[in-house]
Design a protein around this motif. Sequence first.
Motif, PDB file in Angstrom:
ATOM      1  N   SER A 413       0.805  -1.219   0.000  1.00 34.75           N
ATOM      2  CA  SER A 413       0.000   0.000   0.000  1.00 34.75           C
ATOM      3  C   SER A 413       0.841   1.274   0.000  1.00 34.75           C
ATOM      4  O   SER A 413       1.879   1.346   0.660  1.00 34.75           O
ATOM      5  CB  SER A 413      -0.909   0.004   1.228  1.00 34.75           C
ATOM      6  N   PHE A 414       0.351   2.277  -0.727  1.00 35.25           N
ATOM      7  CA  PHE A 414       0.923   3.615  -0.635  1.00 35.25           C
ATOM      8  C   PHE A 414      -0.110   4.642  -1.077  1.00 35.25           C
ATOM      9  O   PHE A 414      -1.116   4.301  -1.715  1.00 35.25           O
ATOM     10  CB  PHE A 414       2.214   3.748  -1.443  1.00 35.25           C
ATOM     11  N   VAL A 439      -3.414   3.021  -2.966  1.00 32.84           N
ATOM     12  CA  VAL A 439      -3.357   2.029  -4.049  1.00 32.84           C
ATOM     13  C   VAL A 439      -2.414   0.878  -3.704  1.00 32.84           C
ATOM     14  O   VAL A 439      -1.705   0.906  -2.702  1.00 32.84           O
ATOM     15  CB  VAL A 439      -2.915   2.710  -5.359  1.00 32.84           C
ATOM     16  N   ASN A 440      -2.423  -0.129  -4.583  1.00 38.51           N
ATOM     17  CA  ASN A 440      -1.518  -1.273  -4.491  1.00 38.51           C
ATOM     18  C   ASN A 440      -1.688  -2.047  -3.182  1.00 38.51           C
ATOM     19  O   ASN A 440      -0.724  -2.457  -2.550  1.00 38.51           O
ATOM     20  CB  ASN A 440      -0.065  -0.826  -4.653  1.00 38.51           C
ATOM     21  N   ASN A 441      -2.944  -2.255  -2.798  1.00 34.35           N
ATOM     22  CA  ASN A 441      -3.245  -2.935  -1.539  1.00 34.35           C
ATOM     23  C   ASN A 441      -3.194  -4.450  -1.744  1.00 34.35           C
ATOM     24  O   ASN A 441      -4.201  -5.131  -1.892  1.00 34.35           O
ATOM     25  CB  ASN A 441      -4.614  -2.476  -1.032  1.00 34.35           C
ATOM     26  N   THR A 541      -8.530  -0.333  -4.632  1.00 35.08           N
ATOM     27  CA  THR A 541      -8.067   1.020  -4.342  1.00 35.08           C
ATOM     28  C   THR A 541      -9.003   1.620  -3.301  1.00 35.08           C
ATOM     29  O   THR A 541     -10.229   1.548  -3.446  1.00 35.08           O
ATOM     30  CB  THR A 541      -8.079   1.875  -5.617  1.00 35.08           C
ATOM     31  N   LEU A 542      -8.434   2.215  -2.260  1.00 39.89           N
ATOM     32  CA  LEU A 542      -9.235   2.839  -1.206  1.00 39.89           C
ATOM     33  C   LEU A 542      -9.446   4.313  -1.522  1.00 39.89           C
ATOM     34  O   LEU A 542      -8.499   5.029  -1.871  1.00 39.89           O
ATOM     35  CB  LEU A 542      -8.540   2.705   0.150  1.00 39.89           C
ATOM     36  N   LEU A 543     -10.684   4.796  -1.364  1.00 42.97           N
ATOM     37  CA  LEU A 543     -11.012   6.197  -1.633  1.00 42.97           C
ATOM     38  C   LEU A 543     -11.346   6.961  -0.362  1.00 42.97           C
ATOM     39  O   LEU A 543     -10.736   7.985  -0.065  1.00 42.97           O
ATOM     40  CB  LEU A 543     -12.177   6.273  -2.623  1.00 42.97           C
ATOM     41  N   ASP A 544     -12.326   6.503   0.400  1.00 37.86           N
ATOM     42  CA  ASP A 544     -12.715   7.204   1.626  1.00 37.86           C
ATOM     43  C   ASP A 544     -13.518   6.258   2.497  1.00 37.86           C
ATOM     44  O   ASP A 544     -13.947   5.186   2.056  1.00 37.86           O
ATOM     45  CB  ASP A 544     -13.525   8.465   1.305  1.00 37.86           C
ATOM     46  N   PHE A 545     -13.734   6.670   3.738  1.00 41.21           N
ATOM     47  CA  PHE A 545     -14.489   5.810   4.648  1.00 41.21           C
ATOM     48  C   PHE A 545     -14.994   6.624   5.831  1.00 41.21           C
ATOM     49  O   PHE A 545     -14.558   7.749   6.089  1.00 41.21           O
ATOM     50  CB  PHE A 545     -13.627   4.641   5.147  1.00 41.21           C
TER      51      PHE A 545
END
Length: 551
Positions: A413-414, A439-441, A541-545
């Motif tokens: 991840s980064f 990204v890159n999880n 890909t993580l965006l928000d939570f």
Amino acid sequence: MKTINSIKLAALALLAVVTTGCKSDQMAQNQDVPTTVGNPYLPLWEHIPDGEPYIFEDPDNPGKMRVYIYGSHDSALTMYCGREQVVWSASVDDLIHWRYDGEILVVDKNAKGERLYPDSIKGDILYAPDITMKVEADGTKTYYLYPNDMGSGRNNLVAKSKSPKGPFEVCNWSEEDPNSTVGPLGFDPAVFVDDDGRVYGYWGFGQSYMAELDPETMATLKPGAEVLADMVTGVDDEGIFHFYEASSMRKIKDKYVFIYSRFKPEGEDGMARTNYTLAYAYSDKPLGPWTYGGTIIDGRAREKDEQGKPFASGTITGNTHGSICEINGQWYVFYHRQTGYDEFARQAMVAPITVEVEEGEGGKVSISEGEVTSEGFSLNGLNPLERHPAAICCWHTGPKPTIHADKKIYFGSFVDRGYGTDDNFNHPYALQNNINPVVNNTDGSIVGYKYFNLSELKEKNDVELSLNLIPEGVDGTIHIMVDRPWVSQNGKEVGSIALKADMPKEATVMTAPVSALSELDGKHAIFFVFESATKEKSLCTLLDFGFTAKK
């Protein structure tokens, strides 16, 4: 790596998801004015490294004080910094929401007003600046900006203004050469006006220099003064200082505190050599002799791995630059972090610290080391009932360490770079503008947030995590952990999200019950731990939570 345009498109797609994905009235409704912005504390689309914090009177509201951040501006995209410097500021009474005060300096003309470059080039590249204020004999204030100009013959350039938000005009042109400026200052200058009106300059790259300056010019040596070298020994010299760059000066009570970027030697703290730290030295006099104090911030987010060995839970190395500032009785260290594959999209960060001074000759200065967190100025922890960009993570690791090169090689991840939308300045903190995707999880990656104030969820019902992500065609699981990412270190799994290979590769809000969080109180870290039988491929890909709950 995603292009700027693709990240903007992802942000626009996110807006549609955010407006339909919230499931509870408990989720904060006004995304434009979150009460806990997090870290970075400026909007994620803005890239201000090298930030020097100063408190000045607001010229538009006499008697009111604001914190101003003077840094370089990573707008060049493919190299360090940019061809303009801008300033952001915040009221000392509201450090959550910062205001863009505009461009303050562009160096595009010489002393005769002639263009220095063709029209296609905006001006000189400007690196890490400093600023100081001088009170004139008539009581008026003049602000002197030292922009670390990279133009030929202009590294010592100085500009002045009657306002802390500019505009600034060059004030030390050479009488012999209209394209050059005068004075001894060099790389990463810092200038300090003492209580008695005497002025001192500090600069250097790998080797430190200091000198007393002429208060009449604020640029040249004081008559009879000389440049002093190695009062703080350099990066390759013997001794403990290991000065690299990023000079900054503060006076605290009767002590002079010199803040700088230090090259930690191989093996210190059990880790590799790095310049991703700010350290300090102190003295009874403005030009030394100096005593080494210690580390103020380690941008690697130094942590312990599952086996108890020290490692970087953030970017493995890079540069950082900043200083310290006391605001309403609380001290902070200001610094920057890296995003993306290179070091050309850096973001402004902050952490609380403590500062203690033993007054009197030989007295000690003790500054605590700040912790790299996701909180920013929200010292009581982030509000879990507000929606937060995934990019405020302070922990992003993979199954093996990143390789530091011209383009970093990530195995996990980064935080990717992001530039928001065309609506940035109208709604600087709106969620759709504040998206740097994580990204890159891959399998074995960890993304973490320190800290959330889980008192907001205390004794609430139906607590759920609402996670906005883009699946990437891999079967896997996101384990939701609290306190630590490993059970072996007393971390606790409170929920999970299953990802399937056949899910559409588009922004999707996924939820998971996390009722155990309602049993906790105070500040706690939250981690997303990625697991998959497919190795070396990103799950999503993580965006928000955010979290939702019912009373």
